[in-house]
Design a protein around this motif. Structure first.
Motif, PDB file in Angstrom:
ATOM      1  N   ILE A   1      58.675  43.506  81.646  1.00 25.35           N
ATOM      2  CA  ILE A   1      58.459  44.597  80.686  1.00 25.35           C
ATOM      3  C   ILE A   1      58.755  44.118  79.264  1.00 25.35           C
ATOM      4  O   ILE A   1      58.071  44.489  78.301  1.00 25.35           O
ATOM      5  N   ILE A   2      59.777  43.278  79.119  1.00 27.73           N
ATOM      6  CA  ILE A   2      60.057  42.700  77.796  1.00 27.73           C
ATOM      7  C   ILE A   2      58.860  41.890  77.303  1.00 27.73           C
ATOM      8  O   ILE A   2      58.452  41.978  76.134  1.00 27.73           O
ATOM      9  N   LEU A   3      58.269  41.109  78.208  1.00 27.14           N
ATOM     10  CA  LEU A   3      57.087  40.321  77.829  1.00 27.14           C
ATOM     11  C   LEU A   3      55.904  41.224  77.511  1.00 27.14           C
ATOM     12  O   LEU A   3      55.095  40.912  76.623  1.00 27.14           O
ATOM     13  N   ILE A   4      55.763  42.340  78.254  1.00 29.19           N
ATOM     14  CA  ILE A   4      54.673  43.283  77.980  1.00 29.19           C
ATOM     15  C   ILE A   4      54.805  43.858  76.576  1.00 29.19           C
ATOM     16  O   ILE A   4      53.820  43.964  75.829  1.00 29.19           O
ATOM     17  N   ARG A   5      56.020  44.225  76.183  1.00 34.28           N
ATOM     18  CA  ARG A   5      56.220  44.785  74.845  1.00 34.28           C
ATOM     19  C   ARG A   5      55.914  43.744  73.764  1.00 34.28           C
ATOM     20  O   ARG A   5      55.357  44.068  72.717  1.00 34.28           O
ATOM     21  N   ARG A   6      56.268  42.476  74.022  1.00 33.07           N
ATOM     22  CA  ARG A   6      55.942  41.418  73.067  1.00 33.07           C
ATOM     23  C   ARG A   6      54.430  41.213  72.988  1.00 33.07           C
ATOM     24  O   ARG A   6      53.878  41.038  71.899  1.00 33.07           O
TER      25      ARG A   6
END
Length: 677
Positions: free
Chosen positions: A368-373
């Motif tokens: 999810i952190i990568l999705i937001r980035r």
């Protein structure tokens, strides 16, 4: 002048007079007892003080007590040398402590002096010096903090004045303690000198004036000198200890006793270790169990009692917390917390808990952190925090994605399987559970680990369940990005631009457009999957055209034309010719004639039969392009682009509609078909 003020003044004057006026032995005895009582009171007050400022008179009191003790030393020395009589108190201390052995009494006195001078006084002096320095260094920061709280309305002027006064008092107190600690050090040195004077002077006076022998004079005057030294050093030791307690105590909600019991005994399990160690010491060493076992038993009993009380306190705290939660639910204010709606929610059944549980190898949170980035790079917005929770009302392997509390997508996963998507032709040797890929709606199969390698060799696209969820969540965020950007989020983006382009922001907002106007333009761009990362160009365009029109649709068209390089790169970035479906002249004329102008803006007013005809013809061209493996793009003139987009918004919302002005001149365009009426 009040009585207590007059009493203090007379007491200080009396202390000074004691140094020059002879005082009878009986009066000196009473004053020595008063000195011991005063020192004991100061020590107890220091132990029960929560803050150093609660005993702010201590530096002055330290000077007075030191002066009082020196005056008593002078009076007892005068009586010892003049009458060979130091009084009952001095005689008792010298005889009781020495126990008939003058060497023992002298050694005990020296130990007390060393403890007071080297250990307690030296340490207290250093702590007071450091505390004074750090207090002075911290004053500007504390003053700024008070001013900030006052400007923010967190405190009023009276509270601010009181806090400033407290800071000044702290600086004055530790500065005074730094100087007052020198009095105690000087008092210890003076006690040694006075003892030597009493010994030497008493020996000489005893032999010359009282006719005593050397042994008799040495015994009498040594005992009285030691008693005089002890009766002054014991109160001095208590006051030095009080001084150390005052300067080493940090701000606390309790006194020394409560802090000691609350912090030293806060972990009863450590007492079991201590008890076992003491017992083992008695068994394994010559000390013996008769000495160690009683001590270990007391510690063990205390550990059991403390552990029992701690467990009982934990149960009481849980009950109190539950009762508090019940009261909060019953209170009217608790309903306010239920009104909060999370922008994005991801709920899943209990069978998918391993996806989010890091202890079971789940990496959903990292994904999810990568999705937001990724969304920040591709869309140019900051995706809100995604709320992840399990939901027992869902099927075990089901998950739901919600936008602002409403379900927008759902899917099912098989954790021990892989999702295999066909390359266009099916391999009959690849068997699995038929399903639909949740992000794009493609037919797929759930296959097990043994079939994975064979499916990859057959050309299937094979992904694991976490990747399926991540892809689906990414597509949902992109599809609904225009709903996630509000005025608050737009304001944050503007403030980020202001750091590098303050002139642009100051000219545009709010003189030309408001934050709400900018938010509507950004939302319209995101709705058609146009990135708003180049916010500077968007704002520059709005600054140029915002003074001519306030119509958000028209402003959006100007922005799209300014982003022509970005749009061209997005749809024709591979270098090949851009294949499009062209809108014919008859259809453009029909749409242009159906535009209605109002005070609130313009809109397309087509009759139902014409709309159905346009849908049917466009759908034929789109279907032909999809069957040919191409991404359909509709190309039209700038004047009707936004109206055609409005017409296709519900039926063909994923088909991009571009105008000639949004494409770079050097891009090659190939028409796959023309739509006419």
């Amino acid at each position: 002048m009040r009585v207590k003020d007059l009493t203090v003044l007379l007491g200080v004057i009396g202390i000074v007079l004691m140094m020059v006026v002879p005082v009878s032995v009986h009066v000196v005895d009473v004053l020595l007892i008063i000195n011991i009582s005063l020192a004991l009171m100061i020590l107890l007050v220091a132990m029960n003080t929560q803050e150093a400022l609660d005993f702010s008179i201590f530096p002055s009191l330290l000077l007075i007590t030191t002066l009082f003790r020196l005056a008593l030393n002078v009076s007892t020395t005068r009586n010892i040398l003049s009458h060979a009589d130091g009084g009952r108190v001095v005689e008792t201390f010298g005889g009781f402590v020495a126990q008939g052995n003058l060497v023992v009494g002298f050694v005990v006195f020296l130990i007390l002096v060393v403890v007071q001078f080297i250990v307690i006084t030296k340490g207290s002096e250093r702590v007071a010096e450091v505390a004074a320095r750090f207090t002075l260094d911290a004053m500007p920061g504390k003053q700024m903090s008070i001013d900030a709280d006052l400007n923010a309305g967190m405190i009023n002027e009276t509270q601010a004045r009181e806090r400033r006064r407290k800071i000044e008092r702290e600086a004055d107190f530790y500065g005074a303690m730094d100087g007052a600690s020198k009095f105690v050090k000087g008092d210890a040195i003076a006690s040694i000198i006075i003892l030597i004077i009493n010994l030497v002077g008493g020996l000489i006076i005893g032999m010359i004036y009282h006719g005593m022998g050397v042994a008799e004079a040495a015994s009498l005057f040594t005992q009285m000198s030691i008693g005089d030294g002890l009766v002054s050093q014991i109160p001095a030791l208590m006051i030095s200890t009080a001084s150390g307690l005052i300067v080493t105590r940090a701000n606390s909600e309790g006194n020394l006793a409560s802090d000691l019991t609350g912090q030293l005994l806060q972990n009863p399990k450590l007492l079991f270790v201590v008890a076992g160690t003491i017992a083992l010491l008695g068994i394994a060493t010559p000390i013996g169990v008769l000495i160690t076992f009683p001590v270990a038993a007391v510690i063990l009993f205390s550990a059991f009692r403390l552990q029992k009380n701690l467990n009982q306190k934990l149960v009481e705290d849980e009950k109190a917390e539950e009762q508090q939660q019940i009261e909060e639910v019953r209170s009217p204010e608790s309903v306010i917390s239920l009104l909060q709606v999370d922008p994005i929610e991801f709920e899943f059944g209990y069978g998918l808990i391993p996806l989010a549980d890091t202890q079971q190898g789940g990496d959903l949170l990292d994904r999810i952190i990568l999705i937001r980035r990724q969304c920040a790079l591709e869309l140019g917005i900051v995706v809100p925090v995604i709320r992840i929770r399990d939901n027992i009302q869902l099927k075990p392997n089901e998950y739901v994605i919600k936008i602002k509390g409403n379900s927008v997508a759902r899917g099912e996963l098989l954790l021990n399987h892989y999702l295999a998507m066909s390359p266009g032709f099916d391999d009959e040797s690849i068997s699995g559970i038929e399903t639909m890929e949740p992000a794009f709606g493609l037919p797929a199969l759930w296959i097990d680990d043994s079939t994975k390698e064979r499916a990859e060799m057959s050309g299937y696209t094979v992904v694991d369940p976490p990747s399926v969820v991540a892809t689906h969540l990414t597509e949902i965020i992109k599809r609904h990005a225009h709903e996630l950007i509000g005025r608050q989020e737009t304001k944050a983006l503007v403030e980020n631009v202001r750091e590098s382009y303050p002139a642009l922001v100051d000219e545009l907002i709010p003189n030309v457009v408001t934050v709400g106007d900018l938010q509507k333009v950004l939302s319209k761009l995101l709705k058609e999957k146009i990135s708003v990362r180049d916010l500077v160009t968007i704002m520059e365009t709005l600054a140029d055209y915002g003074g001519y029109t306030k119509d958000h649709d028209i402003l959006t068209e100007y922005v799209r034309q300014a982003l022509s390089r970005q749009i061209t790169q997005q749809y024709a970035g591979g270098g090949d010719a851009l294949k499009v479906i062209t809108v014919g002249p008859s259809l453009e004329k029909k749409i242009a004639e159906s535009v209605q102008q109002t005070d609130q803006g313009s809109y397309l007013a087509l009759d139902p039969s014409s709309s159905q005809t346009i849908f049917h013809k466009l759908n034929e061209q789109v279907t032909r392009a999809v069957q040919g493996g191409l991404q359909p793009v509709i190309l039209t003139s700038p004047t009707i682009r936004m109206y055609l987009r409005q017409l296709l918004e519900r039926t063909l919302q994923d088909i991009p509609v571009l105008s000639y002005s949004e494409l770079e001149p050097n891009v090659e365009i190939q028409s796959m078909g023309v739509v006419n009426l």
